[in-house]
Write an enzyme that holds these catalytic residues in place. Structure first.
Site, short mmCIF file in Angstrom:
data_model
loop_
_atom_site.label_atom_id
_atom_site.label_comp_id
_atom_site.label_asym_id
_atom_site.label_seq_id
_atom_site.Cartn_x
_atom_site.Cartn_y
_atom_site.Cartn_z
N TYR A 97 0.83 -1.21 0.00
CA TYR A 97 0.00 0.00 0.00
C TYR A 97 0.86 1.26 0.00
CZ TYR A 97 -3.85 3.14 0.84
OH TYR A 97 -4.77 4.15 0.70
N PHE A 134 -5.60 21.66 -23.80
CA PHE A 134 -6.35 20.46 -24.14
C PHE A 134 -7.70 20.54 -23.43
CE2 PHE A 134 -7.31 15.88 -23.45
CZ PHE A 134 -7.46 15.55 -24.79
N ASP A 135 -8.73 19.86 -23.96
CA ASP A 135 -10.07 20.10 -23.41
C ASP A 135 -10.22 19.75 -21.92
OD1 ASP A 135 -10.09 17.41 -23.98
OD2 ASP A 135 -11.75 17.48 -25.41
N ASP A 193 2.64 20.52 -20.31
CA ASP A 193 1.73 19.38 -20.41
C ASP A 193 2.42 18.47 -21.42
OD1 ASP A 193 -0.19 17.54 -21.06
OD2 ASP A 193 -1.83 18.96 -21.28
N ALA A 228 2.31 15.20 -22.48
CA ALA A 228 1.76 13.90 -22.89
C ALA A 228 2.54 13.30 -24.08
CB ALA A 228 0.28 14.05 -23.27
N LYS A 230 -0.12 8.26 -23.45
CA LYS A 230 0.41 8.65 -24.76
C LYS A 230 1.87 8.19 -24.83
CE LYS A 230 -3.54 11.01 -24.53
NZ LYS A 230 -3.62 12.24 -23.81
N HIS A 258 -20.86 15.23 -28.78
CA HIS A 258 -20.31 14.31 -29.79
C HIS A 258 -20.19 12.87 -29.30
CE1 HIS A 258 -16.87 15.95 -27.60
NE2 HIS A 258 -16.21 14.85 -27.89
C1 LIG Z 1 -4.78 13.05 -23.23
C2 LIG Z 1 -4.34 14.38 -22.81
C3 LIG Z 1 -4.66 14.90 -21.55
C4 LIG Z 1 -5.56 14.18 -20.56
O1 LIG Z 1 -5.02 12.98 -20.18
P1 LIG Z 1 -5.93 11.69 -19.79
O2 LIG Z 1 -4.90 10.68 -19.47
O3 LIG Z 1 -6.78 11.38 -20.97
O4 LIG Z 1 -6.72 12.09 -18.60
C5 LIG Z 1 -4.14 16.15 -21.20
N1 LIG Z 1 -3.40 16.85 -22.07
C6 LIG Z 1 -3.09 16.38 -23.29
C7 LIG Z 1 -2.25 17.21 -24.20
C8 LIG Z 1 -3.56 15.15 -23.71
O5 LIG Z 1 -3.27 14.71 -24.94
#
Ligand SMILES: *Cc1c(COP(=O)(O)O)cnc(C)c1O
Length: 462
Positions: free
Chosen positions: A77, A129-130, A219, A221, A262, A454
């Protein structure tokens, strides 16, 4: 003794150890599935999808080393060895000292925004990102996008369309003095098509932030794809290892958040990495409520171990050359088949321009949706509309709609999943579809929810 020239063909730099059959539905079965899904591709079962290009998120094939790491997972844990290996990998790649695992990217965003933002503050970025935007807004702050002016022309071959607009950044930091809580550079810039930001841009943005006393975050990813583009396109970087370029990028940041679904080849997972101890402590006390104890952050020990391996693996330059080349190969193929695409092609997806492909379908009859449905019906590809269905705006009182600025279909490439022959087959069939594009009809929405329509709305062909 003689030496052959280097091969032009870039191969998949792996061989296949485990296989998963892909579904091969007939045209009749696909048509039936479409009708049952109300022509919304999110409603399709994966068992009727031949080429699933819906997203590159969480869809990667893990390597033998990652699966071996799964077996080493330590499910204690607290203070597990898996966490130690995860922490060491993130520290090694980013140089950032405080490492907080999270169950995916958006939970890192949630924690960072709750810890840092006060209502009314601003967050600036190249393009949020959204989910990042939603978490900024969820904390009562406002997300402001300052994308590079080069993004205005979707056909311009600018090398770093993912840059933040440095002039607009400096102007906003000056004008909104004291109001800007944070600047986030998203690499690659997902919302403008996986386009990279340059090292020079990150350095200059960070410098601006430092002068104004505002923290600068990444960010990250798709940091490895971004750093590969830097190596290929930025002056003086060609001979440098991608791992070093990545260290340079993180060096100018006060912190980074990552969706490890990613560029870490994870099926789930993320992190928040910080330079500031006080902020790390604040986040660690917040996270217990949503993510769990700070050394596992919503993940199993085995996930942490697989992610630690994936985060290092993604920096393999044979992999990155193949990755970026295979997206480019797909883009070239679709263009040659007669489908217009957004250029330059980004790191993780090809965007087909449905407005140009279907000029006879009006924006509010959803040309992107029409093309996305046709790609599934006739080729078995599941992509996603990024146009007026996803991004159009609707007056909540009158229900009147305004179209989105573009009508695109995104075809995202899962990492290490499909081979060149899969791509060749999609391109071949796209060539057969192109002469029929003038026959494609628009769509009408027959049911929709109030937000994020969507994902669940229903369509009817016109
Ligand atoms: C996918 C993504 C996120 C969100 O990540 P999740 O793992 O889907 O929660 C944030 N920023 C970027 C640029 C992304 O491509």
């Amino acid at each position: 003794m003689f030496e052959l020239p280097q091969a032009h063909t870039i191969i998949e730099p792996f061989k296949i150890k485990v296989v998963e059959p892909i579904p091969m539905p007939t045209l009749k079965e696909r048509r039936h599935a479409l009708a049952a899904a109300h022509y919304n591709l999110f409603n399709l079962h994966s068992s009727v999808v031949t080429f699933d290009l819906l997203t590159d998120s969480g869809t990667a094939a893990m390597s033998a080393e990652q699966w071996a790491a799964v077996m080493r997972g330590d499910e204690s844990y607290a203070g597990s060895r898996s966490y130690e290996r995860f922490e060491a990998a993130v520290q090694d790649v980013t140089g950032l000292p405080f490492v907080i695992p999270t169950h995916q990217g958006r939970s890192a965003e949630f924690l960072l925004m709750r810890a840092m933002l006060r209502p009314g503050q601003l967050v600036l970025g190249n393009t949020h990102f959204d989910t990042t935007r939603a978490n900024v807004e969820g904390a009562g702050a406002v997300a402001v996008d300052l994308p590079s002016p080069a993004t205005k022309d979707t056909a311009a071959l600018h090398p770093f369309k993912g840059d933040i607009d440095l002039e607009a950044l400096e102007r906003t930091l000056t004008k909104e003095k004291g109001k800007v809580a944070l600047v986030i550079l998203t690499v690659t810039n997902n919302s403008v098509g996986g386009q990279p930001a340059s090292l020079a841009n990150a350095r200059a943005a960070s410098e601006s932030c430092r002068r104004h006393g505002v923290p600068f975050f990444l960010d990250c990813a798709r940091f490895a794809e971004n750093c590969w583009f830097i190596k290929q396109r930025e002056a003086g970087q060609r001979e440098r290892p991608v791992a070093l370029i990545a260290r340079d990028l993180f060096q100018v940041a006060d912190g980074a958040l990552m969706s490890m679904k990613k560029d870490a080849f994870g099926n789930i997972g993320g992190f928040l990495a910080l330079r500031n101890r006080g902020l790390a402590e604040a986040v660690r006390s917040l996270m217990v409520v949503t993510e769990g104890f700070p050394t596992y952050g919503g993940l199993a020990g085995r996930d942490l171990d697989a992610l630690a391996v994936g985060l290092k693996e993604v920096l393999d330059e044979h992999y990155l050359a193949y990755r970026v080349r295979s997206v480019e190969y797909f883009g070239q193929g679709l263009e040659q088949a007669g489908l217009p695409t957004v250029k330059p092609w980004g790191g993780h997806a090809v965007y087909v321009d449905a407005a140009r492909a279907l000029p006879h379908v009006k924006p509010l009859q959803y040309p992107g949706q029409s093309l996305a449905v046709a790609l599934y019906e006739h080729i078995g590809i599941r992509g996603v509309e990024v146009g007026s269905v996803m991004l159009g705006t609707r007056n909540p009182k009158t229900g009147e709609e305004s179209p989105a600025p573009g009508e695109l279909v995104r075809l995202a490439m899962p990492r290490r999943v499909y081979t060149q022959s899969h791509v060749d087959c999609m391109v071949e069939l796209a060539g057969h579809l192109v002469p029929h594009l003038p026959e494609l009809k628009g769509y009408e929405i027959t049911w929709q929810p109030d937000v994020l329509r969507h994902f669940t709305c229903r369509f009817k062909p016109l």
